[in-house]
Design a protein around this motif. Sequence first.
Motif, mmCIF file in Angstrom:
data_model
loop_
_atom_site.group_PDB
_atom_site.id
_atom_site.type_symbol
_atom_site.label_atom_id
_atom_site.label_comp_id
_atom_site.label_asym_id
_atom_site.label_seq_id
_atom_site.Cartn_x
_atom_site.Cartn_y
_atom_site.Cartn_z
ATOM 1 N N ILE A 105 14.594 4.720 33.589
ATOM 2 C CA ILE A 105 14.037 5.862 34.294
ATOM 3 C C ILE A 105 15.465 6.587 34.384
ATOM 4 O O ILE A 105 15.315 8.407 34.839
ATOM 5 N N THR A 106 16.636 6.502 33.924
ATOM 6 C CA THR A 106 17.799 6.636 34.413
ATOM 7 C C THR A 106 17.984 8.120 33.565
ATOM 8 O O THR A 106 19.120 8.097 33.186
ATOM 9 N N GLY A 152 -4.468 8.511 26.364
ATOM 10 C CA GLY A 152 -3.235 7.877 26.473
ATOM 11 C C GLY A 152 -2.131 8.781 26.861
ATOM 12 O O GLY A 152 -2.294 9.379 25.743
ATOM 13 N N HIS A 153 -1.365 8.771 27.980
ATOM 14 C CA HIS A 153 -0.506 9.690 28.304
ATOM 15 C C HIS A 153 1.456 8.666 28.610
ATOM 16 O O HIS A 153 1.105 8.035 28.793
ATOM 17 N N LEU A 154 1.916 9.255 27.049
ATOM 18 C CA LEU A 154 3.419 8.264 27.154
ATOM 19 C C LEU A 154 4.330 9.072 27.246
ATOM 20 O O LEU A 154 4.072 10.055 27.290
ATOM 21 N N ILE A 155 5.284 8.818 28.291
ATOM 22 C CA ILE A 155 6.305 8.999 28.494
ATOM 23 C C ILE A 155 7.937 7.942 28.047
ATOM 24 O O ILE A 155 7.648 6.966 28.267
ATOM 25 N N ILE A 156 8.355 8.580 26.954
ATOM 26 C CA ILE A 156 9.843 7.637 26.933
ATOM 27 C C ILE A 156 11.526 8.245 26.868
ATOM 28 O O ILE A 156 11.405 8.926 26.918
ATOM 29 N N ASP A 157 11.914 7.009 27.108
ATOM 30 C CA ASP A 157 13.398 7.784 27.170
ATOM 31 C C ASP A 157 14.426 7.883 25.414
ATOM 32 O O ASP A 157 13.561 8.126 24.411
ATOM 33 N N PHE A 158 15.497 7.871 25.491
ATOM 34 C CA PHE A 158 15.880 8.939 24.184
ATOM 35 C C PHE A 158 15.504 7.827 22.746
ATOM 36 O O PHE A 158 15.461 8.433 22.304
ATOM 37 N N HIS A 159 15.661 6.904 23.508
ATOM 38 C CA HIS A 159 15.816 5.914 22.956
ATOM 39 C C HIS A 159 14.386 5.262 21.942
ATOM 40 O O HIS A 159 14.034 3.937 21.054
ATOM 41 N N LEU A 184 9.782 9.392 39.464
ATOM 42 C CA LEU A 184 10.402 8.830 39.762
ATOM 43 C C LEU A 184 11.823 9.232 39.593
ATOM 44 O O LEU A 184 13.222 8.284 39.509
ATOM 45 N N MET A 185 11.366 10.204 38.314
ATOM 46 C CA MET A 185 12.771 11.316 37.603
ATOM 47 C C MET A 185 13.456 11.877 38.778
ATOM 48 O O MET A 185 12.697 12.902 39.576
ATOM 49 N N LYS A 186 13.825 12.432 38.507
ATOM 50 C CA LYS A 186 15.094 13.401 39.321
ATOM 51 C C LYS A 186 15.261 15.419 38.838
ATOM 52 O O LYS A 186 15.548 15.927 39.014
ATOM 53 N N SER A 187 15.442 14.601 37.254
ATOM 54 C CA SER A 187 16.467 15.252 37.267
ATOM 55 C C SER A 187 16.592 15.647 35.016
ATOM 56 O O SER A 187 16.383 13.799 35.211
ATOM 57 N N GLY A 188 16.664 16.304 34.197
ATOM 58 C CA GLY A 188 17.074 16.200 33.405
ATOM 59 C C GLY A 188 16.179 16.945 32.257
ATOM 60 O O GLY A 188 15.784 18.046 32.638
ATOM 61 N N ILE A 189 16.009 16.399 31.436
ATOM 62 C CA ILE A 189 15.795 17.108 29.966
ATOM 63 C C ILE A 189 13.854 16.434 30.102
ATOM 64 O O ILE A 189 14.561 15.131 29.224
#
Length: 297
Positions: A105-106, A152-159, A184-189
């Motif tokens: 999430i972070t 299905g809608h998926l979100i992953i992190d950089f890894h 749950l995400m507040k900022s980022g790309i």
Amino acid sequence: MSVEEFIIAVYCWVDDTFNDLLKGQRLRERGIMPSLSDPEVIAMELIGEFFGLDEDTHIWRYFREHWHNYFPGIGSRSQFSKQAANLWAIKQQLQKRVTMALGTITDPLHIVDAFPLPVSHFKRAKNCSRFKGEADYGYCASKSETYYGFKGHLIIDFHGAIAGFTLTPANDSERETVWELTKLMKSGILLGDKGYLGADFKAELLELKEIQLETPVREKMVDQLPEKWRGQLNRLRRRVETTIGQLVKTFNIQRTKGRTLWSLTNRISRKLLSHSLCVLLNKKEGNAPLQLAQLIG
């Protein structure tokens, strides 16, 4: 690690996290306690999913025939299936815990994508009685065909670790689900394909959540990014295809068994949890997170 070490590692994580969730409280206030403990059942599910055994009957038979000494309380198949199904809420809580452990999430960069979960081929859809009023018609670009089912809608992190998932009818907008996936995400790309393209949507996402959305541009559109950066972001964006490919090929997520939305979401939940836990174990073993084949040597 060996298969035996893998089974022990999965069970220990499930048991420790399960007990931490309950904090000494009983999950059942009355009735006969099952011969298999709840952590044992969940561990068997997650291990079976990693081995490509996505049906309760196959998981139950595998452990009864090969690992009965590790799970001596194995009873009937129907008892195992019923107990596993009743633990759906616990598995969702475990998913939150493994997501926290992975720090998905972070992470400052996330990648989003959608993939088809067909219930029936277009030609047979009119005779299909499953998920009436819940599924719908959608288009699969990779196969250039219309299908009946879900998306299905998926979100992953950089890894490549799973940070969120949501299920919608096949005709739902990909952009609308981003609000749910990033709650749950507040900022980022955030990287996405052309399905998430939209100037107003991009501006709103940046204003309300401080999330910078980057997508490929269509022909005749002016690209604001330098060509070097665009190429790098496009390569990173394809990482979500690896995660989806594993969910499809190893965990059989496109096999939409069941006749109720509850049974379908329960099946999907344990596949996502199994994948996430394997990524966590991989990182602990010092392997690349998505190199799941290296987990058992």
